[in-house]
Design an enzyme around this catalytic site. Sequence first.
Site, mmCIF file in Angstrom:
data_model
loop_
_atom_site.group_PDB
_atom_site.id
_atom_site.type_symbol
_atom_site.label_atom_id
_atom_site.label_comp_id
_atom_site.label_asym_id
_atom_site.label_seq_id
_atom_site.Cartn_x
_atom_site.Cartn_y
_atom_site.Cartn_z
ATOM 1 N N PHE A 1 7.461 9.316 5.385
ATOM 2 C CA PHE A 1 6.139 9.193 6.024
ATOM 3 C C PHE A 1 5.348 10.488 5.960
ATOM 4 O O PHE A 1 4.465 10.719 6.773
ATOM 5 C CB PHE A 1 6.289 8.698 7.475
ATOM 6 C CG PHE A 1 7.249 7.545 7.588
ATOM 7 C CD1 PHE A 1 6.883 6.290 7.128
ATOM 8 C CD2 PHE A 1 8.534 7.724 8.077
ATOM 9 C CE1 PHE A 1 7.775 5.239 7.164
ATOM 10 C CE2 PHE A 1 9.434 6.673 8.121
ATOM 11 C CZ PHE A 1 9.058 5.417 7.669
ATOM 12 N N ILE B 1 9.985 6.205 -1.217
ATOM 13 C CA ILE B 1 10.411 6.419 0.170
ATOM 14 C C ILE B 1 10.447 5.110 0.940
ATOM 15 O O ILE B 1 10.675 5.102 2.138
ATOM 16 C CB ILE B 1 9.501 7.439 0.887
ATOM 17 C CG1 ILE B 1 8.044 6.964 0.903
ATOM 18 C CG2 ILE B 1 9.615 8.793 0.218
ATOM 19 C CD1 ILE B 1 7.116 7.837 1.737
ATOM 20 N N GLY B 2 10.198 4.000 0.245
ATOM 21 C CA GLY B 2 10.291 2.709 0.921
ATOM 22 C C GLY B 2 9.291 1.642 0.498
ATOM 23 O O GLY B 2 9.546 0.463 0.681
ATOM 24 N N ILE C 1 -3.246 -6.384 -5.688
ATOM 25 C CA ILE C 1 -1.953 -6.306 -5.011
ATOM 26 C C ILE C 1 -0.871 -6.624 -6.040
ATOM 27 O O ILE C 1 -0.831 -7.715 -6.607
ATOM 28 C CB ILE C 1 -1.898 -7.300 -3.828
ATOM 29 C CG1 ILE C 1 -2.995 -6.980 -2.815
ATOM 30 C CG2 ILE C 1 -0.514 -7.277 -3.167
ATOM 31 C CD1 ILE C 1 -3.006 -5.560 -2.277
ATOM 32 N N ASN D 1 2.494 -6.632 -5.585
ATOM 33 C CA ASN D 1 3.562 -7.486 -5.055
ATOM 34 C C ASN D 1 3.207 -7.854 -3.617
ATOM 35 O O ASN D 1 3.201 -6.998 -2.732
ATOM 36 C CB ASN D 1 4.902 -6.731 -5.123
ATOM 37 C CG ASN D 1 6.074 -7.573 -4.627
ATOM 38 O OD1 ASN D 1 5.964 -8.311 -3.650
ATOM 39 N ND2 ASN D 1 7.205 -7.454 -5.299
ATOM 40 N N THR E 1 6.122 -6.909 -0.913
ATOM 41 C CA THR E 1 6.338 -5.511 -0.516
ATOM 42 C C THR E 1 5.048 -4.907 0.048
ATOM 43 O O THR E 1 5.096 -4.085 0.963
ATOM 44 C CB THR E 1 6.835 -4.675 -1.705
ATOM 45 O OG1 THR E 1 5.917 -4.809 -2.790
ATOM 46 C CG2 THR E 1 8.211 -5.141 -2.147
ATOM 47 N N GLY F 1 -4.423 1.396 -3.252
ATOM 48 C CA GLY F 1 -3.503 2.077 -2.331
ATOM 49 C C GLY F 1 -3.455 1.433 -0.960
ATOM 50 O O GLY F 1 -4.472 0.976 -0.440
ATOM 51 N N GLY G 1 -0.528 2.389 1.639
ATOM 52 C CA GLY G 1 0.317 3.041 2.648
ATOM 53 C C GLY G 1 -0.433 3.611 3.835
ATOM 54 O O GLY G 1 -0.011 3.444 4.982
ATOM 55 N N GLU G 2 -1.530 4.283 3.599
ATOM 56 C CA GLU G 2 -2.235 4.961 4.695
ATOM 57 C C GLU G 2 -3.084 3.981 5.510
ATOM 58 O O GLU G 2 -3.033 3.974 6.737
ATOM 59 C CB GLU G 2 -3.123 6.098 4.171
ATOM 60 C CG GLU G 2 -2.567 6.917 3.019
ATOM 61 C CD GLU G 2 -1.261 7.612 3.295
ATOM 62 O OE1 GLU G 2 -1.026 8.010 4.459
ATOM 63 O OE2 GLU G 2 -0.449 7.755 2.351
#
Lengths: 327, 753, 207
Positions: B253, B479-480, B644, B646, B649, B717, B719-720
């Site tokens: 993270f 990282i995941g 997108i 996937n 995920t 993107g 994640g954030e």
Amino acid sequence: MNQFQYMRPTKQKAAIDALAKDPNAKIIAGGTNLIDLMKRGVMTPLKLIDINKLPLNKIEHEGNSTRIGALALNGAVAEDKLVLEKQPLLAQALNAGASAQLRNMATVGGNMLQRTRCHYFYDTALPCNKREPGSGCGALEGYNRMHAIFGFSDKCIAVHPSDMSVALVALDATVLVSGPKGDRRIPFAEFHRLPGDTPQQDTNLAQGELVTAVEIPDAAFTKHVHYLKVRERASYAFALVSVAAALSIDNNTIKDARLAMGGVAHKPWRLTEAEKALIGKPATEETFRQAAEVAMRGAKAFKYNAYKLKLAPNSIVQALKTAAAVA
Amino acid sequence: MSEQLQKSQSGAIGEPMNRVDGRLKVTGAAKYSAEYELPNLVHAVLVGSTIAKGSIKNIETRQAERAPGVLAVITHLNSPKVPGFAERDHPAEPPTAGQPLRVFHDNKVVFNDQPIAVVVADTLERARYAASLVKAQYDQDKHQTNLEANLGQGYLPAQAKKNPKSPLADYQRGEADAYKNGATKLEAEYVIPSEMHNPMELQSIIAHWEAPDRLTVYDKTQAVIGTQRAFAKDWGIPEANVKVIATFVGGAFGNGLHNWPHETAAIIAAKKVGRPVKLVLTREQMFTMVGYRPYTWQKIGMSATPDGKLTAITHESVGQTSTYEQFTESTLQQTRMMYTAPNVTTRYRIASLDVSTPVWMRGPGEATGAFALESAMDEMAHALNLDPLEFRLRNYTDTDPDNGKPWSTKYLKECFQMGAERIGWSNRKQQPGSVKSGEWLVGYGMGVGTFGAHRGSAKMKAILTKKGTVVLQSATTDIGPGTGTAMVQIAATTLGLPPEKITFQLGNSTFPTAPSQGGSSTVNTVGAAVQDACIALREKLHQLAAATPNGQVFSAAKPEDIVIMEGHLSLANDKLAKAAYSDLLRQNNEAEVEVTIESKPGGSDRDKYSMYSYSVHFVQVHVQPLTGEVRVKKVISCADAGTIVNQKTAGNQMMGGAVGGIGMALTEGAVIDDRYGRYVTKDLADYHVPVHADAPNMEFAFVNKPDPHVNALGTKGIGEIAIIGMAPAIANAVFNATGKRIRELPITPDKLI
Amino acid sequence: MNPEPEQPNHDEARRTFLKQSSLLTALAFTPGPVLQAAAAEIDEKVAAVFEKIPVRLDINGHKHKLSIEPRTTLLDLLREQLGLTGTKKGCDYGQCGACTVHIDGKRVNSCLTFAVMQEGKEITTIEGLAKGDDLHPMQEAFIKHDGFQCGYCTPGQIMSAVACVREGHAGSEDEIREFMSGNICRCGAYSNIVAAIQEVKGGGQKV
């Protein structure tokens, strides 16, 4: 963690002998609190007496009471049919504590003997009279958000973290102990101590004494009971404040009541005056509010835990409402 | 179409394919950094300072040295010298200025629990015990660890001083602080405490000097190349001599975006004892030396016309940093670009305290800034008696008000619509406290998030093996989010191969260069490189096939018609066409066909467009009026994140970010006792990360429209934006439920009773 | 990894120690002071060997005869001595659940028990859950529902999830959430984990 000598007696007497003669010896059962503290250097026993081979895990009903062996696991007790039938408040309190995994390890004896979660107790770089008598109380003028509002001293303002014990003190339980001088019975309300000048002593167990069981008298608290635990997340956290409430209600009149709080004192905090304020009254929010007011007499807060002066009475009202099923 | 392509449907871009490393993860076979078995491996344990500022007067190590199994006790007095410490300037990643902690370099103490010794022993138990025997005495200096007491010390970061055009420099659009003259105005302060990344895997490293000038580290890092460079520089050895392995990373993270004292301590220890050294931090040490989201104070001034048009916003912030590095983040960026306000002023400051250096934590800066901005938007909507969604729509902008450029793509309105529908926004009442469920008060809230759609450069190697499988290699990490899985899908789609024929290898510095996994840019950057590498591989195969005996049929075809089969190439429209790998390889004189390419953001799109991804979080909360407990009951997070790759995920990431936002809003905050300058809440019992019971059944939705300007895949993107805006959504819902506006996180029960 | 690694013979180590020791009498009768002797820098290196004790454990169906220090936790034994790194260390204080294993069928935190205390017990770790190449239904369900991201808490989640179903605590989403709250997932894959557990519970397979 230092090296220690490990022994696993199969006879209660051997365990008590070993414990009595060595001030550096500690009993280990579930280990969930002791090992945690040993890893952090807070407790440094030189000998561990593993009592898991002793036959102390039975849950049975004898005469007018339920008797739970000291080695009965928290999870097993919480799901035990007898306990659910006779003492549902205890089951609720147990399930409010820790996690399913920890409840599968922690024992009834260990639960009542667990040490405070005070940040200053846990960090050997900070002062704590409980850990190191005379070093001072870090919490007194420190980050005392989790700390006591009742019964504290200027030496220690820590709280007892057990949920189970809050229910047991409310239910008039008795702790059965066995020691070098024989067996004795300690009323639960007298088992834990207030910190006074000796906060290093959590309980009134004498050197060499072993908790063997807890006994809970039958009572009419099977229907209107509730254990309310207010914490900073929805599960798996220690209480900010918790309330064990048990009522016996007949025709909307409170015939009998038991009330205790956790997270407010160095011991599970029985509220006998508030109980008296409930008995004979109608089961209404108004009654509960009056009892909560009585319960809070003498409470005093520190810099970061003043919220408990409001959260505690509110929680009492909420617990009683839920127990009585008053919307 | 070819048989292969038929089979590959399940792995095509967009499909909810299962993770390629799922089996390794569910069987416990996935190896994280502390789990490699090396011959002669020994264990190291750190000893931390017990003061926040001063110098070590005396350090007693004799007892520890004589304890069983101890191989070395290393302090500033006997540490091997790290050559790079003399002149090292920068850590692995910009833009932090200053110098990372030079571990065991001298007797100075600059934060509490700073490593002052490392003990190496043959077993973990012995190392841990011996570490407890090391005792230090100090000359203590007066420390400062309280940000709010030191707001006045806030200063403009060095890079903004140097460069007035830096995004961290003071910003003004229109008139300065114009909100003060607005028709309807508000002024409010917002505080977030320090938050800890607390990945489940403890920060761990195995350091192994394979030769006096050759170092291998198995390290929990988000940047294998950055880590390689940092350590090569530290030790004055060629980068090629440093190998960094991070095949599996147990969450990070952001805290794997910097190199930390324990890594260097382990490398020093390995040097000293001449054996591989494993060092795993304790959970307490995860609070004190591997970064955190910095304690930040913010103030917003805002004004609007009575009909709900923003006229001005002033947004100021002061975040804490250490005394030895200037940590900065883009806390105020979205205030400049999210809404139409003609007058915008921002002022970003940092204040140096006697603490360890913060580092980017998921949604860095923006998540902090969004808490203030999106809370203020809700406050203003309330003041105007407007629905907060309607208020945002009235101030929606189709160009970037910061620079006048058009957006590359912006489908935030679509997100609003999807989310509002699914949460049941129409059930929200403008008047706080008007909806109940039993005894619990019910509230609805929303919060918007945005983050730059960044793309960097990356190299990529693609190899066709004799078996007809393709191996891709990149020095990126996972990282995941499921990097390997996304990359396999991109390659499968590009090559027309079934995903099981493709392997994506990562987390190794010997692979072609890739940036760190951060800033939601991995798929944008590395995904584009996968696509480019696959196209290049196909072109090379086309050429090679054309040159084989009977290759005319291939030279007549297009590269994209090439079909990779077991043992040979064929053509999509001519199944009889055949070029054996043995022939391909013979003429190439190689064991395998491989290409290595570099993929860079191209063209002038970056200058023409403003590129952002967007999210909106809608939540429903229940609040117990007597106890102040808050339960998040419903979450719907909607994102405009471009293509997108996937659904499965990506959706998981969205929900995970929202869970992080629940923690940020309701439960998380690390506390320092300022008298000692020492954290007092520093384990997972005292610092409350959300548990299962805190997370309702989360929902997510994607617009899933490509952004053609970021890269050819159209990704932006995730994640954030998964976390940015979630905390204010909850705070706003709590206000809607209770009428209580909480401007200091976390919203714990005490604040609501 | 050898399931029964060779360990120094306990009695032999003890004899050697006693022969060498200048504190023979004191040591023989009150082993406690051995440790104080160590602290006083007398023969500590030998004292440490002396402190190892024999333990028999059944781990994933393999019988292990070990000689270990009593202070070694079950978790550290698995990870550092037996190469069973599927069981994870996330906090070491019983606050995260990453180290969850089954002991005699019950889920526990392996970080908060000393390995010597488990003498004679049957221990199942994540490595022992699948039958050969056939994954356990819970493992399959975690893959299908994407019940993880980084994968670090996953072995603990799965061991806990299997127990949760076996215990009968998977009756509703809320019950699952409560009884899985001892397993923290920082990536936040909670919804997917709950879905995986519900599927296994609903599927009615024997877990």
